[in-house]
Design a protein around this motif. Structure first.
Motif, mmCIF file in Angstrom:
data_model
loop_
_atom_site.group_PDB
_atom_site.id
_atom_site.type_symbol
_atom_site.label_atom_id
_atom_site.label_comp_id
_atom_site.label_asym_id
_atom_site.label_seq_id
_atom_site.Cartn_x
_atom_site.Cartn_y
_atom_site.Cartn_z
ATOM 1 N N PHE A 95 42.087 -36.801 34.348
ATOM 2 C CA PHE A 95 42.703 -37.076 33.055
ATOM 3 C C PHE A 95 41.603 -37.058 32.002
ATOM 4 N N PRO A 96 41.775 -36.378 30.863
ATOM 5 C CA PRO A 96 42.942 -35.610 30.443
ATOM 6 C C PRO A 96 42.935 -34.190 31.016
ATOM 7 N N ARG A 97 44.124 -33.555 31.011
ATOM 8 C CA ARG A 97 44.254 -32.189 31.534
ATOM 9 C C ARG A 97 44.764 -31.214 30.508
ATOM 10 N N ASN A 98 45.058 -31.669 29.310
ATOM 11 C CA ASN A 98 45.483 -30.755 28.242
ATOM 12 C C ASN A 98 45.182 -31.434 26.905
ATOM 13 N N ARG A 99 45.415 -30.685 25.834
ATOM 14 C CA ARG A 99 45.050 -31.190 24.512
ATOM 15 C C ARG A 99 45.820 -32.470 24.154
ATOM 16 N N ALA A 100 47.121 -32.491 24.498
ATOM 17 C CA ALA A 100 47.931 -33.670 24.153
ATOM 18 C C ALA A 100 47.379 -34.914 24.857
ATOM 19 N N GLN A 101 46.968 -34.778 26.117
ATOM 20 C CA GLN A 101 46.429 -35.936 26.844
ATOM 21 C C GLN A 101 45.072 -36.355 26.272
ATOM 22 N N ALA A 102 44.265 -35.368 25.848
ATOM 23 C CA ALA A 102 42.953 -35.703 25.267
ATOM 24 C C ALA A 102 43.155 -36.494 23.973
ATOM 25 N N GLU A 103 44.138 -36.082 23.172
ATOM 26 C CA GLU A 103 44.391 -36.795 21.915
ATOM 27 C C GLU A 103 44.969 -38.184 22.199
ATOM 28 N N ALA A 104 45.811 -38.270 23.229
ATOM 29 C CA ALA A 104 46.356 -39.588 23.597
ATOM 30 C C ALA A 104 45.218 -40.510 24.043
ATOM 31 N N LEU A 105 44.258 -39.958 24.787
ATOM 32 C CA LEU A 105 43.123 -40.773 25.239
ATOM 33 C C LEU A 105 42.310 -41.259 24.035
ATOM 34 N N ASP A 106 42.064 -40.364 23.079
ATOM 35 C CA ASP A 106 41.324 -40.779 21.876
ATOM 36 C C ASP A 106 42.026 -41.952 21.199
ATOM 37 N N ALA A 107 43.359 -41.856 21.095
ATOM 38 C CA ALA A 107 44.121 -42.913 20.409
ATOM 39 C C ALA A 107 44.026 -44.229 21.189
ATOM 40 N N GLU A 186 44.461 -22.364 32.028
ATOM 41 C CA GLU A 186 45.248 -22.288 30.787
ATOM 42 C C GLU A 186 45.147 -23.556 29.944
ATOM 43 N N GLN A 187 45.257 -24.708 30.596
ATOM 44 C CA GLN A 187 45.442 -25.939 29.815
ATOM 45 C C GLN A 187 44.235 -26.864 29.796
ATOM 46 N N THR A 188 43.473 -26.893 30.901
ATOM 47 C CA THR A 188 42.390 -27.890 30.980
ATOM 48 C C THR A 188 41.056 -27.319 30.511
ATOM 49 N N ALA A 189 40.753 -26.064 30.902
ATOM 50 C CA ALA A 189 39.448 -25.494 30.523
ATOM 51 C C ALA A 189 39.213 -25.527 28.998
ATOM 52 N N PRO A 190 40.247 -25.331 28.151
ATOM 53 C CA PRO A 190 39.987 -25.412 26.705
ATOM 54 C C PRO A 190 39.443 -26.780 26.256
ATOM 55 N N LEU A 191 39.630 -27.811 27.086
ATOM 56 C CA LEU A 191 39.103 -29.132 26.700
ATOM 57 C C LEU A 191 37.582 -29.181 26.776
ATOM 58 N N LEU A 192 36.978 -28.223 27.507
ATOM 59 C CA LEU A 192 35.518 -28.260 27.632
ATOM 60 C C LEU A 192 34.893 -28.166 26.246
ATOM 61 N N ASP A 193 35.428 -27.281 25.391
ATOM 62 C CA ASP A 193 34.900 -27.154 24.032
ATOM 63 C C ASP A 193 35.171 -28.402 23.208
ATOM 64 N N TYR A 194 36.329 -28.999 23.448
ATOM 65 C CA TYR A 194 36.724 -30.224 22.730
ATOM 66 C C TYR A 194 35.636 -31.294 22.905
ATOM 67 N N TYR A 195 35.137 -31.431 24.144
ATOM 68 C CA TYR A 195 34.110 -32.445 24.406
ATOM 69 C C TYR A 195 32.703 -31.919 24.107
#
Ligand code: AP5
Ligand code: MG
Length: 227
Positions: A95-107, A186-195
């Motif tokens: 966790f997180p595995r997609n953008r929505a979960q990453a934003e939920a974690l931030d919140a 598709e969904q999780t690898a894009p989070l690498l850039d997010y972090y």
């Protein structure tokens, strides 16, 4: 009121060793290993509508819906707050595995006044992942992870840690493995850039013996956790 928690997350494709490494390094860092996959496996061991709902996603290798996943995670964090008010933080696995979960974690972190200090990224080539997942065995009782060839239990079929039965996971079928790896791309690898953009991502070569990978993770985290 407990002091601010410092959390770490571990991210990487299925079979990269997140669960294996988190179980080894979390106690060394004073962190609690929290894996959403383990929370779902515990839930599925019960009966009832929620267990059936989770099973319908899990066994196909699909993601469980975000709202349910966030609820399950939050309830584990609340349980830790109650049971161990002085715990330092969690090592989040899966966790997180997609953008929505990453934003939920931030919140969630903002609301709690907690801090995420690092995201450990395990880098492993796809052919190695498939070999690892096809041979993976897990303890049905305590969740310990083994591999038929790379890390077998001392006695076949019996967990070294608790003596429970060691079996293959229900989502380690060829179809579910392929689906899970596609969803990761598709969904999780894009989070690498997010972090990465926030200076939190630490790449670790995961295609090395288990103890070497652990040492690399501990060395990378020491400055961030003041260890
Ligand atoms: P989850 O349990 O998280 O599974 P996963 O993401 O598919 O990842 P894995 O557990 O398969 O891989 P791992 O990186 O932990 O590898 P491991 O250490 O076991 O999730 C399962 C399901 O739950 C999802 O598909 C979804 O349905 C649901 N879910 C969970 N979280 C969710 C979320 N946030 N949102 C929505 N749905 C969610 O290692 C693999 C094998 O390799 C083992 O056999 C191990 O012994 C071996 N191995 C490990 N390291 C090495 C090494 N260095 N050398 C040789 N062998 C090694
Ligand atoms: Mg895992």
């Amino acid at each position: 009121m407990a002091s601010k928690r410092t959390h770490v997350l571990i991210i990487g494709p299925q079979g990269s060793g997140k669960g294996t490494q988190a179980a080894l390094v979390a106690p060394r860092l004073g962190l609690v290993h929290v894996a959403t996959g383990d929370l779902f496996r515990a839930l599925m061991a019960s009966e009832g509508a929620l267990a059936r709902e989770v099973r319908s996603y899990y066994e196909r290798g699909a993601l469980v819906p975000d709202d349910l996943t966030v609820r399950v995670l939050l309830s584990r964090l609340e349980e830790l707050d109650r049971c161990d008010p002085d715990y330092r933080g969690v090592l989040l696995d899966g966790f997180p595995r997609n953008r929505a979960q990453a934003e939920a974690l931030d919140a969630v972190l903002r609301e709690r006044g907690d801090e995420l200090v690092a995201a450990i990224h395990l880098v492993v080539p796809r052919d190695v992942l498939i070999e690892r997942l096809s041979g993976r065995l897990v303890c049905q009782q305590c969740g310990a992870t083994y591999h038929r060839t790379f890390n077998p239990p001392r006695q076949p079929g019996i967990c070294d840690r608790c003596g429970g039965p060691v079996i293959q996971r229900s989502d380690d079928t060829p179809e579910a493995i392929a689906r899970r790896l596609d969803i990761y791309e598709e969904q999780t690898a894009p989070l690498l850039d997010y972090y990465r953009q926030r200076g939190l991502l630490i790449d670790i070569v995961g295609d090395r013996p288990i103890d070497e990978v652990s040492r690399a993770i501990l060395a990378a985290l020491a400055p961030r956790l003041g260890a």
